[in-house]
Enzyme design. Structure first.
Site, PDB file in Angstrom:
ATOM      1  CE  LYS A   1      -3.848   1.966   2.754  1.00 18.07           C
ATOM      2  NZ  LYS A   1      -4.605   1.814   4.022  1.00 18.07           N
TER       3      LYS A   1
ATOM      4  CB  SER B   1      -8.147   0.556   5.811  1.00 19.22           C
ATOM      5  OG  SER B   1      -8.981   1.670   5.660  1.00 19.22           O
TER       6      SER B   1
ATOM      7  CB  SER C   1      -8.053   3.453   2.907  1.00 20.05           C
ATOM      8  OG  SER C   1      -7.187   2.901   3.893  1.00 20.05           O
TER       9      SER C   1
HETATM   10  N1  GLN Z   1     -12.970   3.696   6.358  1.00 19.54           N
HETATM   11  C1  GLN Z   1     -12.391   4.207   7.564  1.00 19.54           C
HETATM   12  C2  GLN Z   1     -12.101   5.687   7.396  1.00 19.54           C
HETATM   13  O1  GLN Z   1     -12.402   6.194   6.392  1.00 19.54           O
HETATM   14  C3  GLN Z   1     -11.164   3.445   7.933  1.00 19.54           C
HETATM   15  C4  GLN Z   1      -9.947   3.841   7.215  1.00 19.54           C
HETATM   16  C5  GLN Z   1      -8.738   3.048   7.608  1.00 19.54           C
HETATM   17  O2  GLN Z   1      -8.832   2.023   8.300  1.00 19.54           O
HETATM   18  N2  GLN Z   1      -7.596   3.548   7.197  1.00 19.54           N
HETATM   19  O3  GLN Z   1     -11.588   6.318   8.264  1.00 19.54           O
END
Ligand code: GLN
Length: 488
Positions: free
Chosen positions: A78, A177, A153
């Site tokens: 990532k 994420s 994400s």
């Molecule tokens: N979807 C969650 C957010 O938008 C989690 C994001 C993540 O775990 N980086 O904050």
């Protein structure tokens, strides 16, 4: 095909001489060339570097001195993880041309174990999102249905593993994420206990929640990657000095007599009935394997999202203050003074979702509202952690859905609250600092993957992996692959 093998299968071929790392690396790069113009999982492909690393691995195997189970295995990262000499964008225009002078500790550990780096993967900007639609560059597509999101994400990291564009990838999980995109793409996604993996070189979103973890095509592979990246690091004072067990050694022990808690609060009105049916069937499989299930209560679950969407933006607003056009990253020209330069840079460099979080977080931390919002959210966080602690007095593992629904269509959750609702079963685990894993638990009638989430005690990743492995071995889901390119 080499690209269909798990890490452990690939490693066996390398050791027997049936295949080389160079062959595997070329096969993965060829798949990236053939398929990624459609999927768009990669932001950067590090072709030359990969082939050089593969040649080094081949030399070690020829000399009879491989480094371990990851030697020669093609992986990708990532783009939130710093890579020395390789552009690291964090999915943002503000870091579009940023080339870090150092590797994240998790990356160093992978490279020291001989892994081959294929490239960097797409993500929601600064890891804020659940679909990769917030990437400043382009969205990634779900390999099971190109009209749908891969989750986020870490959408690129999940899609790459599902589409066999890498043997394994690393993502990060601040509020789901890793687990949510793993569920949407039908891969294993493992979020370790907070402090298990060093965050050094992980571009910070919410520092008290962020953790790095693997996406893999088998639970055994997750054990191998986690065992490689885990462990205390002097460069991260929140990494914890507890021994890292040999996660693979314990996998085959089975789950006879294991106590598994089923939280009623994770089966809610409005969730996709096919997800509920799939997860309940998975729980029945765990029972058949000898586990004893019982209901547990996590009564503060309903406040998890509200607490998370105050704490995470509050920490983000502070962490993102460093992107000011002075030290590194984008600088917008034409500012009439320093403040104007800051404003122009941040206005041009950050996307809408990042700006929304910075504003929310700044507001929640402001003098007049600090106690009403941030302080209150921290108190709720303690209650959520206490819920889990009480449940874990009676059970060893908690089983639940990873998400309330399956992969959605692009644009379907354009309204921020709709997007945030996706994370409802994921964020309590981060707020409590616990380990969690999503394993494939079947498909809907329409062919979309469903995820089973297993949650464990702090630093008890071994029990989670053993449970997930037992489940995986009792099902057929791992064998299914999305039909892509020439396979269609
Ligand atoms: N979807 C969650 C957010 O938008 C989690 C994001 C993540 O775990 N980086 O904050």
């Amino acid at each position: 095909m080499l690209t269909d093998l798990t890490i452990s299968e690939l490693g066996a071929r390398f050791r027997s001489g049936e295949a080389t790392s160079t062959e595997a690396t070329r096969a993965y790069l060829a798949r990236v060339d053939a398929l990624d113009s459609e999927l768009r999982a990669f932001l950067t492909v590090t072709r030359e570097q990969a082939l050089a690393q593969a040649a080094d691995a081949d030399a070690r195997f020829r000399a009879g001195q491989p480094l371990g189970p990851l030697d020669g295995v093609p992986v990708a990262l990532k783009d939130v993880l710093c890579t020395r000499g390789v552009r690291t964008t964090c999915g943002s225009k503000i870091l579009e041309h940023f080339v870090p002078p150092y590797d994240a500790t998790a990356v160093t550990r992978l490279l020291d174990a001989g892994a081959v780096l294929l490239g960097k993967l797409n993500m929601d900007e600064f890891a804020m999102g659940s679909s990769t639609e917030h990437s400043a560059f382009f969205p990634t597509r779900n390999p099971w249905d190109l009209d749908r999101v891969p989750g986020g994400s870490s959408g690129g990291a999940a899609a790459a593993v599902a589409a066999r564009l890498a043997a394994a990838t690393l993502g990060t999980d601040t509020g789901g994420s890793i687990r949510q995109p793993a569920a949407f793409c039908g891969t294993v996604g493992f979020k370790p206990t907070y402090g298990r993996v060093s965050r050094y070189g992980l571009i910070a979103f919410a520092s008290s929640l962020d953790q790095i973890g693997p996406f893999t095509r088998s639970v055994e592979d997750a054990a191998l990657v986690l065992g490689t990246i885990a462990g205390v690091d002097p460069m991260d004072s929140t990494s914890v000095d507890v021994p890292v067990p040999d996660y693979r050694a314990d996998l085959a022990r089975g789950i006879e007599g294991l106590r598994i808690g089923i939280p009623a609060e994770y089966f809610i009105d409005g969730m996709d009935p096919e997800v509920e049916t799939g997860v309940r069937a998975a729980i029945a499989t765990l029972e058949r394997l000898g586990a004893r299930t019982e209901p547990v209560s996590l009564p503060h679950t309903e406040y998890g999202l509200a607490a998370y969407y105050l704490i995470a933006p509050a920490e983000a607003s502070s962490n993102l203050a460093r992107y000011d056009g002075v030290k590194y990253g984008l600088r917008s020209p034409g500012g009439k003074d320093l403040i104007d330069m800051y404003s122009r840079t941040r206005a041009a460099g950050f996307g809408d979702e990042v700006k929304r979080r910075v504003m929310l977080g700044t507001y929640a931390l402001s003098a007049g509202y600090y106690d009403a919002y941030y302080g209150q959210a921290q108190r709720v966080r303690t209650l959520l952690a206490r819920d889990f602690a009480q449940a874990f007095e009676r059970v060893d593992v908690i089983a639940a859905p990873t998400t309330p629904g399956v992969a959605f269509k692009f644009g379907e959750r354009a309204e921020p609250l709709q997007m945030y609702l996706n994370d409802i079963f994921a964020v309590p685990v981060n707020l409590a600092g616990l380990p969690g894993v999503s394993v494939p638990a079947g498909f809907t009638a329409g062919g979309l993957p469903i995820g089973l989430q297993l949650i464990g005690r702090a630093f008890d990743e071994a029990t989670l992996l053993r449970t997930a492995h037992a489940y995986e071995q009792a099902t057929e889901w791992r064998a299914r692959k999305p039909a892509l390119g020439a396979d269609r």
